[in-house]
Design a protein around this motif. Sequence first.
Motif, mmCIF file in Angstrom:
data_model
loop_
_atom_site.group_PDB
_atom_site.id
_atom_site.type_symbol
_atom_site.label_atom_id
_atom_site.label_comp_id
_atom_site.label_asym_id
_atom_site.label_seq_id
_atom_site.Cartn_x
_atom_site.Cartn_y
_atom_site.Cartn_z
ATOM 1 N N THR A 35 -24.225 13.283 -51.368
ATOM 2 C CA THR A 35 -23.495 14.307 -52.035
ATOM 3 C C THR A 35 -24.344 15.138 -52.753
ATOM 4 O OG1 THR A 35 -21.993 12.680 -52.723
ATOM 5 C CG2 THR A 35 -21.918 14.398 -54.274
ATOM 6 N N TYR A 36 -25.436 15.058 -53.208
ATOM 7 C CA TYR A 36 -26.578 16.119 -53.946
ATOM 8 C C TYR A 36 -26.966 17.041 -52.869
ATOM 9 C CZ TYR A 36 -30.182 18.006 -56.712
ATOM 10 O OH TYR A 36 -30.785 19.175 -57.450
ATOM 11 N N ALA A 37 -27.323 16.391 -51.609
ATOM 12 C CA ALA A 37 -27.633 17.492 -50.646
ATOM 13 C C ALA A 37 -26.408 18.400 -50.257
ATOM 14 C CB ALA A 37 -28.143 16.762 -49.424
ATOM 15 N N GLN A 38 -25.221 17.856 -50.227
ATOM 16 C CA GLN A 38 -24.132 18.724 -50.124
ATOM 17 C C GLN A 38 -23.868 19.787 -50.715
ATOM 18 O OE1 GLN A 38 -21.095 15.432 -49.694
ATOM 19 N NE2 GLN A 38 -20.635 16.094 -47.327
ATOM 20 N N GLU A 39 -24.122 19.329 -52.285
ATOM 21 C CA GLU A 39 -23.803 20.208 -53.292
ATOM 22 C C GLU A 39 -24.888 21.168 -53.360
ATOM 23 O OE1 GLU A 39 -22.915 17.786 -56.529
ATOM 24 O OE2 GLU A 39 -20.971 17.319 -55.659
ATOM 25 N N HIS A 40 -26.324 20.830 -53.203
ATOM 26 C CA HIS A 40 -27.386 21.806 -53.608
ATOM 27 C C HIS A 40 -28.233 22.088 -52.566
ATOM 28 C CE1 HIS A 40 -26.207 21.250 -57.695
ATOM 29 N NE2 HIS A 40 -26.020 19.698 -57.492
ATOM 30 N N SER A 42 -29.710 23.611 -48.942
ATOM 31 C CA SER A 42 -29.728 24.936 -48.376
ATOM 32 C C SER A 42 -28.769 24.830 -46.994
ATOM 33 C CB SER A 42 -31.058 25.354 -47.657
ATOM 34 O OG SER A 42 -31.198 24.359 -46.571
ATOM 35 N N LYS A 43 -28.292 25.936 -46.490
ATOM 36 C CA LYS A 43 -27.297 25.939 -45.659
ATOM 37 C C LYS A 43 -27.645 25.216 -44.388
ATOM 38 C CE LYS A 43 -24.904 30.162 -47.055
ATOM 39 N NZ LYS A 43 -24.329 31.498 -46.576
ATOM 40 N N GLU A 44 -28.812 25.182 -44.099
ATOM 41 C CA GLU A 44 -29.594 24.457 -42.971
ATOM 42 C C GLU A 44 -29.409 22.765 -43.229
ATOM 43 O OE1 GLU A 44 -34.020 23.681 -41.137
ATOM 44 O OE2 GLU A 44 -33.264 25.892 -41.574
ATOM 45 N N GLU A 45 -29.721 22.672 -44.458
ATOM 46 C CA GLU A 45 -29.699 21.176 -44.906
ATOM 47 C C GLU A 45 -28.275 20.680 -44.783
ATOM 48 O OE1 GLU A 45 -33.279 20.594 -47.949
ATOM 49 O OE2 GLU A 45 -31.549 21.418 -48.651
ATOM 50 N N GLN A 46 -27.363 21.544 -45.210
ATOM 51 C CA GLN A 46 -26.072 21.248 -45.214
ATOM 52 C C GLN A 46 -25.343 20.915 -43.806
ATOM 53 O OE1 GLN A 46 -24.069 23.885 -47.870
ATOM 54 N NE2 GLN A 46 -24.885 23.093 -49.742
ATOM 55 N N LYS A 47 -25.858 21.740 -42.850
ATOM 56 C CA LYS A 47 -25.587 21.868 -41.562
ATOM 57 C C LYS A 47 -26.147 20.434 -41.095
ATOM 58 C CE LYS A 47 -25.689 24.316 -37.144
ATOM 59 N NZ LYS A 47 -26.258 25.585 -36.422
ATOM 60 N N LYS A 48 -27.187 20.041 -41.162
ATOM 61 C CA LYS A 48 -27.710 18.769 -40.816
ATOM 62 C C LYS A 48 -27.125 17.735 -41.212
ATOM 63 C CE LYS A 48 -32.780 20.366 -40.312
ATOM 64 N NZ LYS A 48 -34.125 20.101 -40.776
ATOM 65 N N LEU A 49 -26.459 17.530 -42.377
ATOM 66 C CA LEU A 49 -25.407 16.500 -42.834
ATOM 67 C C LEU A 49 -24.377 16.308 -41.883
ATOM 68 C CD1 LEU A 49 -25.745 17.041 -46.769
ATOM 69 C CD2 LEU A 49 -27.208 15.355 -45.334
ATOM 70 N N ALA A 50 -23.982 17.257 -41.117
ATOM 71 C CA ALA A 50 -22.901 16.818 -40.158
ATOM 72 C C ALA A 50 -23.390 16.260 -39.054
ATOM 73 C CB ALA A 50 -22.104 18.301 -39.830
ATOM 74 N N ASP A 51 -24.688 15.961 -38.655
ATOM 75 C CA ASP A 51 -25.195 15.458 -37.492
ATOM 76 C C ASP A 51 -25.418 14.182 -37.741
ATOM 77 O OD1 ASP A 51 -26.330 14.646 -35.170
ATOM 78 O OD2 ASP A 51 -28.109 15.895 -35.538
ATOM 79 N N HIS A 52 -24.262 13.189 -37.693
ATOM 80 C CA HIS A 52 -24.512 11.735 -37.835
ATOM 81 C C HIS A 52 -25.198 11.108 -36.684
ATOM 82 C CE1 HIS A 52 -21.974 11.368 -41.488
ATOM 83 N NE2 HIS A 52 -21.555 12.417 -41.045
ATOM 84 N N SER A 53 -25.635 11.593 -35.707
ATOM 85 C CA SER A 53 -26.734 11.122 -34.703
ATOM 86 C C SER A 53 -27.862 11.077 -35.320
ATOM 87 C CB SER A 53 -26.635 11.881 -33.282
ATOM 88 O OG SER A 53 -27.177 13.110 -33.617
ATOM 89 N N ASP A 54 -28.538 11.903 -36.298
ATOM 90 C CA ASP A 54 -29.678 11.802 -36.912
ATOM 91 C C ASP A 54 -29.633 10.572 -37.771
ATOM 92 O OD1 ASP A 54 -31.659 12.039 -38.950
ATOM 93 O OD2 ASP A 54 -31.684 14.148 -38.488
ATOM 94 N N PRO A 55 -30.829 9.546 -37.644
ATOM 95 C CA PRO A 55 -30.732 8.274 -38.398
ATOM 96 C C PRO A 55 -30.896 8.422 -39.782
ATOM 97 C CG PRO A 55 -32.671 8.822 -36.782
ATOM 98 C CD PRO A 55 -31.780 9.695 -36.462
ATOM 99 N N ILE A 56 -31.515 9.570 -40.387
ATOM 100 C CA ILE A 56 -31.757 9.911 -41.735
ATOM 101 C C ILE A 56 -30.408 10.015 -42.314
ATOM 102 C CG2 ILE A 56 -32.684 11.411 -43.272
ATOM 103 C CD1 ILE A 56 -35.170 11.570 -41.482
ATOM 104 N N VAL A 57 -29.811 10.892 -41.559
ATOM 105 C CA VAL A 57 -28.287 11.310 -42.013
ATOM 106 C C VAL A 57 -27.503 10.099 -42.178
ATOM 107 C CG1 VAL A 57 -26.307 12.776 -41.603
ATOM 108 C CG2 VAL A 57 -28.410 13.773 -41.238
ATOM 109 N N ARG A 58 -27.492 9.258 -41.188
ATOM 110 C CA ARG A 58 -26.638 8.243 -41.009
ATOM 111 C C ARG A 58 -26.993 7.128 -42.124
ATOM 112 N NH1 ARG A 58 -27.772 7.791 -35.467
ATOM 113 N NH2 ARG A 58 -29.223 6.023 -35.889
ATOM 114 N N ALA A 63 -25.468 4.826 -47.354
ATOM 115 C CA ALA A 63 -25.454 4.610 -48.912
ATOM 116 C C ALA A 63 -24.460 5.216 -49.571
ATOM 117 C CB ALA A 63 -27.251 5.211 -49.181
ATOM 118 N N HIS A 64 -24.026 6.643 -49.141
ATOM 119 C CA HIS A 64 -22.932 7.258 -49.926
ATOM 120 C C HIS A 64 -21.767 6.325 -50.107
ATOM 121 C CE1 HIS A 64 -20.496 10.592 -51.085
ATOM 122 N NE2 HIS A 64 -19.756 10.469 -50.091
ATOM 123 N N GLU A 65 -21.198 6.057 -48.727
ATOM 124 C CA GLU A 65 -20.097 5.201 -48.567
ATOM 125 C C GLU A 65 -20.322 4.040 -49.466
ATOM 126 O OE1 GLU A 65 -17.213 5.893 -46.566
ATOM 127 O OE2 GLU A 65 -17.926 8.115 -47.061
#
Length: 188
Positions: A35-40, A42-58, A63-65
């Motif tokens: 949530t913090y990354a979504q809210e704060h 960068s646009k590049e970081e927010q775009k990366k959050l949509a990529d659930h194939s990335d193990p870090i994002v997963r 953890a968020h869920e």
Amino acid sequence: SCKCDEQVKLMVKNSLISDIGNLKISVVFKRSRFTYAQEHGSKEEQKKLADHSDPIVRNLFRAHENNLACISKIESVLRDLRLEYSLLCRSDLTPAAVNNRFIISVGGDGTLLDTSHYCSDSPVLGVNSDPNNSIGALCSADADNFLSILDGIFKGEIMPLPVTRLSIRMDGKLKLYRPLNDVLFCHE
């Protein structure tokens, strides 16, 4: 399930133990890193959050869920027991918001420790929101055992443990911080 069921560790001030059932309840929760990354972020970081194939994002999303599910479970239990409570984000804590209350800290050790800095006279119950991926050594409960821990507290079967706080003096003056386990001194 929490591994510390048999060693419940509640942090309180002795004088409130017998009155714990009469205190107002505040549930303090953490804002997830996702949530913090979504809210704060960068646009590049927010775009990366949509990529659930990335193990870090997963992992961040999982953890968020888990955090959201735990908060929901805690609220559900409190509503079912007809207990009034207020919900407070960790980043919005003030001493007045947690004074003379039974605090339920939902997150992990960091959330509990941060919350404790604002509490001078309030019992705190730590609830680990992600026990499969977080140690939560200071947390006594998780979503699965929260009801039984809470029941034990109100029946007097689970007795809180008082804690000793550190005190800090700088240049001979007592500081009003309320640390439990450590203090960091660093340069400006």
